[in-house]
Design a protein around this motif. Structure first.
Motif, PDB file in Angstrom:
ATOM      1  N   CYS A 292       8.859  -2.055   2.134  1.00 30.67           N
ATOM      2  CA  CYS A 292       7.804  -1.057   2.275  1.00 30.67           C
ATOM      3  C   CYS A 292       6.407  -1.674   2.276  1.00 30.67           C
ATOM      4  N   SER A 293       6.299  -2.914   1.761  1.00 33.40           N
ATOM      5  CA  SER A 293       4.986  -3.559   1.746  1.00 33.40           C
ATOM      6  C   SER A 293       4.500  -3.859   3.162  1.00 33.40           C
ATOM      7  N   LEU A 294       5.422  -3.880   4.127  1.00 33.09           N
ATOM      8  CA  LEU A 294       5.003  -4.022   5.517  1.00 33.09           C
ATOM      9  C   LEU A 294       4.006  -2.931   5.862  1.00 33.09           C
ATOM     10  N   PHE A 295       4.264  -1.728   5.356  1.00 31.24           N
ATOM     11  CA  PHE A 295       3.379  -0.600   5.639  1.00 31.24           C
ATOM     12  C   PHE A 295       2.199  -0.535   4.665  1.00 31.24           C
ATOM     13  N   SER A 296       2.444  -0.838   3.390  1.00 29.72           N
ATOM     14  CA  SER A 296       1.350  -0.754   2.414  1.00 29.72           C
ATOM     15  C   SER A 296       0.307  -1.844   2.655  1.00 29.72           C
ATOM     16  N   ILE A 297       0.748  -3.045   3.060  1.00 26.20           N
ATOM     17  CA  ILE A 297      -0.208  -4.111   3.353  1.00 26.20           C
ATOM     18  C   ILE A 297      -1.006  -3.784   4.614  1.00 26.20           C
ATOM     19  N   ILE A 298      -0.323  -3.276   5.634  1.00 25.72           N
ATOM     20  CA  ILE A 298      -1.031  -2.868   6.853  1.00 25.72           C
ATOM     21  C   ILE A 298      -2.070  -1.802   6.514  1.00 25.72           C
ATOM     22  N   GLY A 299      -1.654  -0.801   5.730  1.00 24.57           N
ATOM     23  CA  GLY A 299      -2.585   0.254   5.335  1.00 24.57           C
ATOM     24  C   GLY A 299      -3.734  -0.284   4.502  1.00 24.57           C
ATOM     25  N   GLY A 300      -3.424  -1.199   3.576  1.00 30.00           N
ATOM     26  CA  GLY A 300      -4.462  -1.778   2.736  1.00 30.00           C
ATOM     27  C   GLY A 300      -5.486  -2.560   3.548  1.00 30.00           C
ATOM     28  N   ILE A 301      -4.998  -3.384   4.476  1.00 30.56           N
ATOM     29  CA  ILE A 301      -5.922  -4.163   5.299  1.00 30.56           C
ATOM     30  C   ILE A 301      -6.771  -3.255   6.182  1.00 30.56           C
ATOM     31  N   ALA A 302      -6.178  -2.168   6.704  1.00 30.31           N
ATOM     32  CA  ALA A 302      -6.930  -1.219   7.522  1.00 30.31           C
ATOM     33  C   ALA A 302      -8.050  -0.568   6.699  1.00 30.31           C
TER      34      ALA A 302
END
Length: 307
Positions: A292-302
């Motif tokens: 799930c960090s694939l999505f949380s990291i993408i969201g965080g960087i955005a």
């Protein structure tokens, strides 16, 4: 750039897990050896790695109160949510609740942190990783070990605290922080020697986790989903909100926020198997949290790019 950052953060984790899983699945290395690998990570390699990181930190980072508070409160509140969730909703004893609290609050700073922080904030972002590890090893881990050892052996609070502090995972990073504050630098020969052991912690932790899960049928249940939501989403939101409230500078806020969207640390299953508690749940949490960090990291960087 975004895709490269994600691959840099998750690539080593996926490879380490895969090699360990294949080794156990096809009998190249017996799954029973996972206990030895876990003990090596928890008692030797990771303490050395954190000790070295602490000694190399600038003394000034220990004096920025707002910076410390934003990260410390985010970690501590998410830990409290996990502990109370374990006790009240999932009906665990104190020992399992404490390990669940680690599962929802311990970010994978040592292994996922550097590539994400370097790509988004720069080298200054690594300070958040060092502080986060110190907060965990000085405050949260001793408290957790005190609960586990006290519950397990019926010891008094003072004796349990002494037992926690005597663990290399606790006293070595504290000693390293003291050296940094006093301005004492390790001789280069000693520093390189410690680094040779410490840098093995990441790969061995990932390998052992893959080896461990090779014989476990992963089941995603309500408790694991709860753990991942708190770790990957709620913790980052807590740190961001607290940072805004304290008026942190943008670059500092970016760094501490990104710590909160990282997956659960691979050290958690190592601790779980070392103390023989919450093993399957901790393993399942790390696996799902990493995916799930694939999505949380993408969201965080955005979010960071919009600051």
């Amino acid at each position: 750039m975004l895709l490269q950052t994600i691959l840099s953060a998750l690539g080593p984790i996926i490879l380490g897990l895969l090699v360990g899983w294949l080794s156990g699945k096809y009998g190249f290395i017996k799954r029973e050896y996972s206990q030895a690998f876990a003990d090596f990570v928890v008692k030797i390699a990771l303490p050395f790695a954190l000790f070295l990181a602490a000694t190399q930190a600038s003394p000034s980072i220990f004096y920025n109160i707002d910076y410390l508070l934003a990260l410390a409160l985010g970690l501590l509140i998410s830990y409290l949510i996990g502990f109370l969730g374990g006790k009240l909703f999932f009906k665990h004893d104190k020992k399992n609740s404490a390990m669940q609290a680690l599962s929802v609050s311990f970010p994978d700073m040592a292994y996922c942190g550097p590539p994400v922080l370097l790509a988004t904030v720069g080298s200054s972002g690594l300070i958040a990783m060092v502080i986060g590890n110190l907060i965990y090893t000085i405050i949260i881990l001793p408290f957790t070990m005190m609960i586990i050892s006290g519950t397990k052996q019926g010891k008094g609070i003072f004796q349990s605290l002494l037992n926690a502090i005597s663990q290399p995972l606790v006293f070595l990073p504290i000693f390293g922080a003291i050296l940094a504050i006093l301005g004492i630098k390790l001789p280069e020969i000693l520093q390189n020697s410690v680094n040779e052991i410490g840098k093995t912690s990441g790969g061995v932790a990932l390998f052992f986790l893959g080896l461990l899960i090779s014989g476990i049928k992963l089941k995603v249940n309500t408790e694991i989903i709860f753990n991942v939501i708190i770790k990957n989403i709620v913790q980052g939101a807590l740190i961001l909100g607290i940072g805004f409230a304290l008026g942190l500078e943008t670059e500092l806020l970016k760094a501490v926020f990104l710590i909160g969207v990282l997956p659960t640390a691979t050290a958690v299953p190592a601790l779980a198997i070392s103390y023989k508690t919450y093993t399957d749940m901790a393993t399942g949490t790390v696996l799902l949290s990493t995916l799930c960090s694939l999505f949380s990291i993408i969201g965080g960087i955005a979010i960071v790019e919009m600051m």
